[in-house]
Design an enzyme around this catalytic site. Structure first.
Site, PDB file in Angstrom:
ATOM      1  N   HIS A  77       8.951  41.320  26.968  1.00 15.30           N
ATOM      2  CA  HIS A  77       7.769  42.144  26.665  1.00 15.30           C
ATOM      3  C   HIS A  77       8.202  43.529  26.206  1.00 15.30           C
ATOM      4  O   HIS A  77       9.233  44.057  26.622  1.00 15.30           O
ATOM      5  CB  HIS A  77       6.812  42.223  27.852  1.00 15.30           C
ATOM      6  CG  HIS A  77       7.364  42.831  29.106  1.00 15.30           C
ATOM      7  ND1 HIS A  77       7.337  44.185  29.361  1.00 15.30           N
ATOM      8  CD2 HIS A  77       7.944  42.263  30.194  1.00 15.30           C
ATOM      9  CE1 HIS A  77       7.868  44.429  30.548  1.00 15.30           C
ATOM     10  NE2 HIS A  77       8.242  43.280  31.080  1.00 15.30           N
ATOM     11  N   ASP A  79       6.345  46.444  26.409  1.00 13.91           N
ATOM     12  CA  ASP A  79       5.826  47.609  27.125  1.00 13.91           C
ATOM     13  C   ASP A  79       6.678  47.918  28.348  1.00 13.91           C
ATOM     14  O   ASP A  79       7.500  47.100  28.783  1.00 13.91           O
ATOM     15  CB  ASP A  79       4.378  47.380  27.542  1.00 13.91           C
ATOM     16  CG  ASP A  79       4.204  46.177  28.457  1.00 13.91           C
ATOM     17  OD1 ASP A  79       4.834  45.140  28.193  1.00 13.91           O
ATOM     18  OD2 ASP A  79       3.421  46.262  29.433  1.00 13.91           O
ATOM     19  N   ASP A 116      13.430  47.486  32.024  1.00 19.65           N
ATOM     20  CA  ASP A 116      12.414  46.455  32.233  1.00 19.65           C
ATOM     21  C   ASP A 116      11.285  46.738  31.237  1.00 19.65           C
ATOM     22  O   ASP A 116      10.470  47.625  31.450  1.00 19.65           O
ATOM     23  CB  ASP A 116      11.895  46.533  33.669  1.00 19.65           C
ATOM     24  CG  ASP A 116      10.721  45.618  33.940  1.00 19.65           C
ATOM     25  OD1 ASP A 116      10.509  44.680  33.171  1.00 19.65           O
ATOM     26  OD2 ASP A 116      10.005  45.872  34.932  1.00 19.65           O
ATOM     27  N   GLU A 146       2.401  43.480  29.468  1.00 16.23           N
ATOM     28  CA  GLU A 146       2.853  42.668  30.592  1.00 16.23           C
ATOM     29  C   GLU A 146       2.741  43.424  31.898  1.00 16.23           C
ATOM     30  O   GLU A 146       2.406  42.858  32.945  1.00 16.23           O
ATOM     31  CB  GLU A 146       4.301  42.220  30.359  1.00 16.23           C
ATOM     32  CG  GLU A 146       4.831  41.204  31.360  1.00 16.23           C
ATOM     33  CD  GLU A 146       5.450  41.806  32.616  1.00 16.23           C
ATOM     34  OE1 GLU A 146       5.722  41.057  33.569  1.00 16.23           O
ATOM     35  OE2 GLU A 146       5.658  43.050  32.648  1.00 16.23           O
ATOM     36  N   GLU A 147       3.022  44.719  31.863  1.00 20.60           N
ATOM     37  CA  GLU A 147       3.098  45.494  33.098  1.00 20.60           C
ATOM     38  C   GLU A 147       1.733  45.800  33.707  1.00 20.60           C
ATOM     39  O   GLU A 147       1.656  46.234  34.850  1.00 20.60           O
ATOM     40  CB  GLU A 147       3.850  46.809  32.841  1.00 20.60           C
ATOM     41  CG  GLU A 147       5.305  46.636  32.413  1.00 20.60           C
ATOM     42  CD  GLU A 147       6.203  46.114  33.530  1.00 20.60           C
ATOM     43  OE1 GLU A 147       5.678  45.782  34.618  1.00 20.60           O
ATOM     44  OE2 GLU A 147       7.418  46.048  33.318  1.00 20.60           O
ATOM     45  N   ASP A 170      13.363  38.464  31.476  1.00 15.39           N
ATOM     46  CA  ASP A 170      12.739  39.521  32.282  1.00 15.39           C
ATOM     47  C   ASP A 170      13.177  39.472  33.734  1.00 15.39           C
ATOM     48  O   ASP A 170      12.438  39.875  34.629  1.00 15.39           O
ATOM     49  CB  ASP A 170      11.216  39.400  32.177  1.00 15.39           C
ATOM     50  CG  ASP A 170      10.492  40.659  32.640  1.00 15.39           C
ATOM     51  OD1 ASP A 170      11.149  41.695  32.817  1.00 15.39           O
ATOM     52  OD2 ASP A 170       9.267  40.599  32.830  1.00 15.39           O
ATOM     53  N   HIS A 459      10.319  50.356  37.891  1.00 12.38           N
ATOM     54  CA  HIS A 459       8.988  50.916  38.114  1.00 12.38           C
ATOM     55  C   HIS A 459       9.045  52.230  38.885  1.00 12.38           C
ATOM     56  O   HIS A 459       8.019  52.702  39.368  1.00 12.38           O
ATOM     57  CB  HIS A 459       8.044  49.930  38.819  1.00 12.38           C
ATOM     58  CG  HIS A 459       7.743  48.696  38.037  1.00 12.38           C
ATOM     59  ND1 HIS A 459       6.759  47.807  38.390  1.00 12.38           N
ATOM     60  CD2 HIS A 459       8.289  48.189  36.906  1.00 12.38           C
ATOM     61  CE1 HIS A 459       6.707  46.820  37.524  1.00 12.38           C
ATOM     62  NE2 HIS A 459       7.648  47.030  36.613  1.00 12.38           N
TER      63      HIS A 459
END
Length: 488
Positions: A77, A79, A116, A146-147, A170, A459
């Site tokens: 992904h 994003d 990520d 995705e996030e 991922d 994150h």
């Protein structure tokens, strides 16, 4: 850019990771990075599709000798989670991610790095750009959002693909092959508010919970880290037992899938209680230091007396309902797998508390590898919403990725890893949500696997990726593609 970074980006993978780190790509703001991927493919005369959700699909023919091998769908992904430390001046809508290299690790500067899932995008671009590599026909799909909601994957049209092998890039631990993941859904409780005038002889204060470690709510939920929103609920509940007060505003966390590291609430309290605040806060800091001495040693509660910024505050009923929502909304591990030792089966994370014109919203990320248990937690949160007269709705419901007993691609990647490193990889299921579940539901014939290099603290602003692991995982990945003609 220092010398060590200059040396690093000579390698194609880090070259492309550096290039996309210049492009804003927060969830919901992917048009620029999506267009970049289209331009990349167009310049190389590759077939490219950009759909309405801004997903990008790039296709490349098989190398000579690989025409008989089924096409390979490679997925990541575009994003990233955009988190920064509170004092950091960084605008994710326009600023480049600023890299730092510390020994074998690559960090950003006080922000998330975006490894990520930027490393997956970099792997895909490096693969597409190198005609010397041997591989079957490639169908690269890079998804959006995705996030936050997995909206991109949910909107991908399955007719774009002919591949039978699906490789998701991922994962976050080198030497581990993922073969199953949890499904999830976002549950939103929105509490309508009533306001009242500020009472006389009152003081406005802001309570702040901070210093928590945070982390990905799928990968780190079992670590027992503090949730700032839940701690704020306990703090407000305890304060309500010793003095009357009302809430003027409240906030906590930024993403439903990130364990919230900070929360703040501005309160209106009786002026006579102001002198008791220092001892109240000191007692709470002692409690938190004891409870989180291992997982979040830096957690603290701060209290600041404010100017009279607010002229109205939430009334008593609204204030009580906010406390109830924070206290009763489930959070953390809900069940452990009975089949796979150490695997979280179900969890929920009260990731965001936010105020807007509709009221106060409490946003939870609910995960489970068992559909019925996901529904159970949803029902519990819905009951809390009913109890507090809040509106309730669900967003971004995505399926689990079930384990496949017979898998050629799993055998292939296991054998390739063992041949390269003389030890077999770990085969694991994870509690985090992967887009594999969506794609295997859309394309039930595909045989799927997930892999990636070693990353830490995704994150969070402490996110970092191992440089050596990124390179060795790249070598492993292209060796597996090369070996496929021996398995199909």
């Amino acid at each position: 850019m220092n010398t060590s970074i200059e040396e690093l980006i000579v390698h194609p993978v880090f070259h492309y990771f550096y290039e996309i780190s210049k492009i804003p790509r927060s969830s919901g703001n992917e048009r620029e990075i999506s267009n970049y991927l289209v331009q990349f493919a167009t310049k190389r005369n590759l077939e490219v599709i950009q759909d309405e959700a801004l997903n990008v699909i790039i296709k490349k023919p098989a190398s000579p000798g690989y025409e008989h091998v089924p096409a390979v769908i490679i997925q990541g992904h575009m994003d990233m989670v955009c988190e920064k430390n509170k004092a950091t001046l960084h605008d994710f809508s326009k600023d480049h991610i600023k890299w730092q290299r510390k020994d074998d690790f690559l960090y950003a500067t006080e922000t998330t790095l975006g490894a990520d899932n930027g490393i997956a995008v970099a792997y895909a671009l490096a693969l597409l750009d190198d005609d010397s590599l041997a591989h079957p026909a490639l169908e690269i799909v890079i998804t959006t959002e995705e996030e936050t909601s997995m909206k991109g994957a949910l909107e991908v049209a399955p007719q774009h693909f002919s591949g039978e092998i699906f490789i998701n890039l991922d994962s976050e631990e080198e030497g581990t092959l993922l073969v199953s993941s949890a499904g999830g859904v976002t549950a939103v409780q929105t509490l309508p508010v009533n306001k009242q005038a500020i009472p006389p002889s009152s003081v406005q204060i802001t309570l702040t919970v901070k210093g928590l470690f945070g982390g990905h709510s799928g990968m780190s939920i079992q670590k027992g880290r503090g949730n700032a929103n839940k701690i704020m609920g306990r703090l407000l509940y305890d304060l309500d037992r010793v003095t009357s007060y009302s809430i003027a505003t409240i906030s906590g966390g930024l993403k439903s899938n990130a364990i919230p590291r900070e929360a703040a609430a501005t309160l209106v309290i009786p002026a006579v209680f102001e002198e008791q605040l220092p001892s109240f806060i000191a007692n709470w800091n002692e409690t938190l230091r004891n409870e989180y001495r291992s997982s979040d040693a830096g957690v603290t509660v701060h209290c600041e007396v404010e100017e009279h910024t607010f002229t109205t505050t939430y009334d008593e009923i609204t204030t009580k309902r906010i406390i109830t929502s924070l206290m009763l909304t489930p959070n953390g591990v809900q069940s452990m797998s009975q089949e796979i030792e150490g695997l979280v089966e179900s969890s929920t994370n009260l990731g965001v508390v936010a105020v807007d014109e509709e009221g106060v919203s409490f946003i939870s990320e609910i995960r489970s590898s068992v559909k019925s248990l996901k529904k159970r937690t949803v029902a519990e949160v819905e009951q809390i919403a009913e109890l507090t007269s809040s509106h309730f709705h669900l967003e971004a419901d995505y399926p689990e990725w079930p384990y496949r007993k017979d898998s050629v691609v799993r055998t292939l990647f296991r054998d390739t890893y063992t041949n390269l490193y003389t030890t077999p990889p770990k085969i694991e299921a994870i509690h985090a949500g992967l887009e594999c579940g969506i794609f295997t539901e859309k394309l039930p014939h595909v045989d799927a696997i997930s892999l990636g290099p070693t990353m830490h603290d995704v994150h969070t602003p402490n996110e970092h990726v191992s440089i050596s692991s990124t390179l060795s995982t790249w070598n492993y990945f292209i060796e597996a593609l090369k070996t496929m003609k021996n398995y199909y």
